[in-house]
Write a protein that holds these residues in place. Structure first.
Motif, PDB file in Angstrom:
ATOM      1  N   UNK B  52       0.844  -1.206   0.000  1.00  0.00           N
ATOM      2  CA  UNK B  52       0.000   0.000   0.000  1.00  0.00           C
ATOM      3  C   UNK B  52       0.878   1.254   0.000  1.00  0.00           C
ATOM      4  N   UNK B  53       2.004   1.171   0.682  1.00  0.00           N
ATOM      5  CA  UNK B  53       2.923   2.321   0.700  1.00  0.00           C
ATOM      6  C   UNK B  53       3.387   2.644  -0.729  1.00  0.00           C
ATOM      7  N   UNK B  56       0.680   4.348  -2.609  1.00  0.00           N
ATOM      8  CA  UNK B  56       0.568   5.771  -2.269  1.00  0.00           C
ATOM      9  C   UNK B  56       1.706   6.560  -2.909  1.00  0.00           C
ATOM     10  N   UNK B  60       2.563   9.913  -6.357  1.00  0.00           N
ATOM     11  CA  UNK B  60       3.125  11.186  -5.891  1.00  0.00           C
ATOM     12  C   UNK B  60       4.455  11.468  -6.589  1.00  0.00           C
TER      13      UNK B  60
END
Lengths: 346, 386
Positions: B52-53, B56, B60
């Motif tokens: 999940x990191x 994310x 970005x």
């Protein structure tokens, strides 16, 4: 059959070669080439990353709600570093956290003329400074007594600029006896939960009973309201600090107990909370927010590097996700990392 | 039924290998990542946490790269974007994270976007993956060492992105036979699209008559795809490695050194600058003789390549931050350098060498560049448009 007996020998030779490769001096280190020297590479990369992160954190300061892209990526990048256990207790980490804390030490000399300045330290540690008082909550050096994260000259320098210390509960990621003693030695009061450090020093004052307690600090023009919370069966003081006429902040320690929820639902009826500093992994986050009904949220406890496995190191990006889930409550938040501060005015 | 000891041992080995395969190919999380989106508590699921990191972080990083394109004076924001990318690309477990593939293709789509922009002068340099570049001028678009990355079974670049890249190119050059530079799927895609393909000698000799095999023991000069192509006889160890010097006929001269790495070539490489006036040198970032390459080619601009080659072990994935440090140490040579991530583009225009574009009558129609001549409209490659 005999050829299969060679397999362990071959594997052993490969392993020995690999070990030899990793212990040899790297002839290309001056060219930043790290073939077969992975641990050196990771150290150098961590150093480069921490430097970039520190630079960005100074350029992109804490802001309300979802940070803009540069700060957002900075925090996620920090999460990545702090969730790689190879980086634990390495020199780049120590350099980084001490750089961050040194800035707090230096900034604490800057006067506050209006409102509150809230500093975030390691783990769940906060310092709240008004024009008349500077109080610390759950201030610790981190790491172990033998090798603390924050060097003594910095963390005790910070402690020396505070007027009082409030401890939520006895867990070592919140309470540090040497820290408490340093406050007491300077004639500054330490308010601790019931049964913690009883009889150590007259200035270290555990609650007599784990009940709601008001403690006056007339010389600091503030009142501490201790609410009797729990982390499971551990006494956990929820410290509500009322800076008279300036603002009221509440820090929840490691609050985690379903049976406190009935009275937590009504905290907002008795206290006008300006800033709530909850542990970022608090259970039933929404109900706590409704109970305290703060004007601003500043979470704590992200990226605790102690004994937790990485799945419980609570990344900054997780806090941002949780805040997004809670956006319908319309309570603004500020996400801060170690060594940052935010000025709050009513 | 009774088995012999050899058969039993073989069975045991296969069993161990099977178990290892099972362990190493299990999914990153026991449950889908969306299952964590109610409370974002990952306790007990470290693999899901890390997955999940990445989910994310990659978008970005992509946004930060778009907002902070390559520049000579790099900003803290771009430095952070690149070092953050290094961190996530140095994950040994990346190939099990879907978001890596999404990120890679998002970057490759940026390359497509860049190639859709008209090039009025000079050379547009588009970095794709690893050592792969696409060079676009007013008249031609040439890919060098274009590969999809990853494996044949799970390439980084989707077929549709590859198809779109091929569609935008006029020719493909491959420097050497190593799979990090040469990919048969890509070569066949170019051939099927009727594009020109230049391969090193000995690479896939059964591809038909349309392939141009180039490279010899001496320099070859070829007129190809609106450029003059000089093929220099380089080596990668003992293997042949074509160094391509692409003279875009007044718009710029670009050298791509492929996997060049041979002490035996150092003497003549030190003299390349005396025969070619190189504008841009595209060369391997981790070359330990980088300073020699710089003095030998004496380019006006250095763009390192080969960073973060994901097929390598982590210690050999050359990080952008490391390359940046290396470039800083080479400042004494007074040759500017530009670090580019996958999918980024840079417009190089040297006013000293660009004199053709100013005489062309350029027309933009539907966002595309055309040349008007005697009332007719041509593509930049010279094809008449109805």
């Amino acid at each position: 059959m005999r050829k299969y007996l060679l397999l362990p020998l071959v594997l052993f030779s490969i392993a020995a070669y690999a070990i030899a490769q990793t212990t040899d001096e790297n002839p290309y280190a001056d060219q930043y080439i790290y073939w077969n020297h992975l641990s050196d590479y990771k150290l150098a990369q961590a150093s480069a990353a921490y430097n970039a992160i520190d630079t960005m954190l100074q350029l992109y300061r804490p802001e309300r709600n979802l940070p803009q892209l540069p700060r957002h990526l900075t925090l996620v990048s920090l999460d990545q570093l702090l969730h790689d256990t190879d980086n634990d207790a390495t020199q780049p980490f120590y350099t980084f956290i001490n750089q961050r804390m040194l800035r707090v030490l230096q900034d604490l000399d800057r006067p506050v003329t209006k409102g509150l300045r809230i500093y975030k330290l390691y783990n769940d540690g906060f310092i709240i400074k008004s024009a008349k008082a500077t109080v610390a909550i759950d201030l610790i050096p981190g790491g172990s007594d033998a090798k603390p994260f924050i060097q003594d000259s910095i963390i005790y320098g910070i402690a020396g600029k505070c007027d009082a210390l409030f401890i939520s509960h006895w867990h070592p990621d919140h309470a540090n006896l040497n820290m408490a003693k340093s406050f007491a030695a300077r004639g500054k009061r330490v308010i601790a939960p019931k049964d913690l450090w009883v009889g150590v020093d007259p200035m270290i004052q555990p609650l007599a009973e784990h009940v709601e307690t008001d403690i006056e600090f007339p010389e600091l023009d503030l009142t501490l309201h201790v609410l009797p919370g729990h982390q499971d069966n551990v006494y956990n003081n929820i410290n509500v600090v009322e800076f008279h006429g300036v603002g009221t902040v509440a820090q929840t320690g490691d609050q985690w107990y379903c049976c406190d929820m009935d009275w937590i639902d009504h905290v907002h009826e008795r206290y006008d909370i300006d800033v709530l500093m909850p542990n970022c992994w608090i259970h039933d986050f929404e109900r706590h927010l409704l109970g305290f009904n703060p004007k601003l949220i500043i979470t704590g406890h992200e990226n605790e590097l102690g004994e937790h496995s990485i799945d419980h190191r609570e990344a900054y990006w997780i806090t941002l996700k949780k805040m997004d889930v809670l956006a319908h409550l319309n309570i603004p938040y500020v996400l801060m990392t170690w060594g940052e501060w935010y000025d709050y005015n009513r | 039924m009774k088995h012999s000891a050899t058969t039993q041992l073989r069975g045991l080995l296969l069993g161990v290998i099977g178990m290892l395969a099972l362990i190493t190919t299990r999914p990153a999380a026991a449950q889908p990542l969306s299952a964590f989106e109610e409370d974002y508590i990952f306790w007990g699921y470290p693999a899901a946490y890390l997955a999940y990191q990445s989910k994310v972080a990659f978008p970005l990083i992509d946004q930060m790269l778009v907002a902070n394109p390559p520049a000579f004076s790099t900003t803290p924001s771009r430095q952070l974007a690149l070092v953050a990318l290094d961190q996530f690309l140095h994950d040994p477990d990346y190939s099990r994270k879907d978001d890596f593939y999404s990120f890679a293709n998002a970057r490759f789509c940026q390359a497509l976007k860049a190639l859709d922009q008209p090039v009025l002068s000079g050379v547009k340099v588009v970095k794709v993956y690893n050592n792969g570049f696409v060079l676009k001028t007013l008249k031609t678009t040439v890919a060098v060492d274009l590969i999809p990355g990853g494996t044949n079974y799970k390439p980084f670049m989707t077929d549709s992105v590859l198809f779109e890249l091929v569609r935008r190119c006029d020719a493909l050059l491959v420097t050497n036979t190593d799979t990090r530079h040469a990919n048969r799927t890509v070569v066949e895609a170019f051939l099927n699209a009727g594009k020109q393909v230049y391969l090193p000698q000995g690479l896939w000799t059964n591809l038909g008559d349309d392939v141009h095999y180039v490279g010899a023991d001496t320099v070859q000069t070829i007129d190809a795809a609106a450029m003059t192509l000089h093929v220099l006889p380089g080596h990668y160890g003992k293997n042949r490695n074509n160094i391509y010097i692409m003279d875009f006929q007044g718009r710029g001269i670009v050298a791509h050194t492929g996997a060049q790495d041979s002490d035996a070539d150092r003497a003549w490489l030190s003299n390349v600058h005396s025969r070619y006036n190189i504008d841009i040198l595209l060369t391997k970032s981790s070359n330990i003789n980088l300073a020699d390459m710089l003095t030998g080619f004496a380019p006006r601009l250095l763009i390192p390549a080969h960073e973060n080659e994901m097929e390598s072990t982590v210690d050999k994935r050359d990080a952008y931050w490391a390359v940046s440090q290396r470039m800083t140490d080479l400042t004494e040579y007074n040759i500017p350098s530009l670090i580019m991530a996958w999918g980024e583009a840079y417009d190089y225009a040297d006013t000293r060498s660009d004199n053709i574009s100013s005489s062309a009558n350029k027309v933009i129609m539907s966002g595309q560049l055309y040349i008007e001549r005697k009332g007719n409209i041509y593509t930049p490659a010279g094809i008449k448009v109805k």
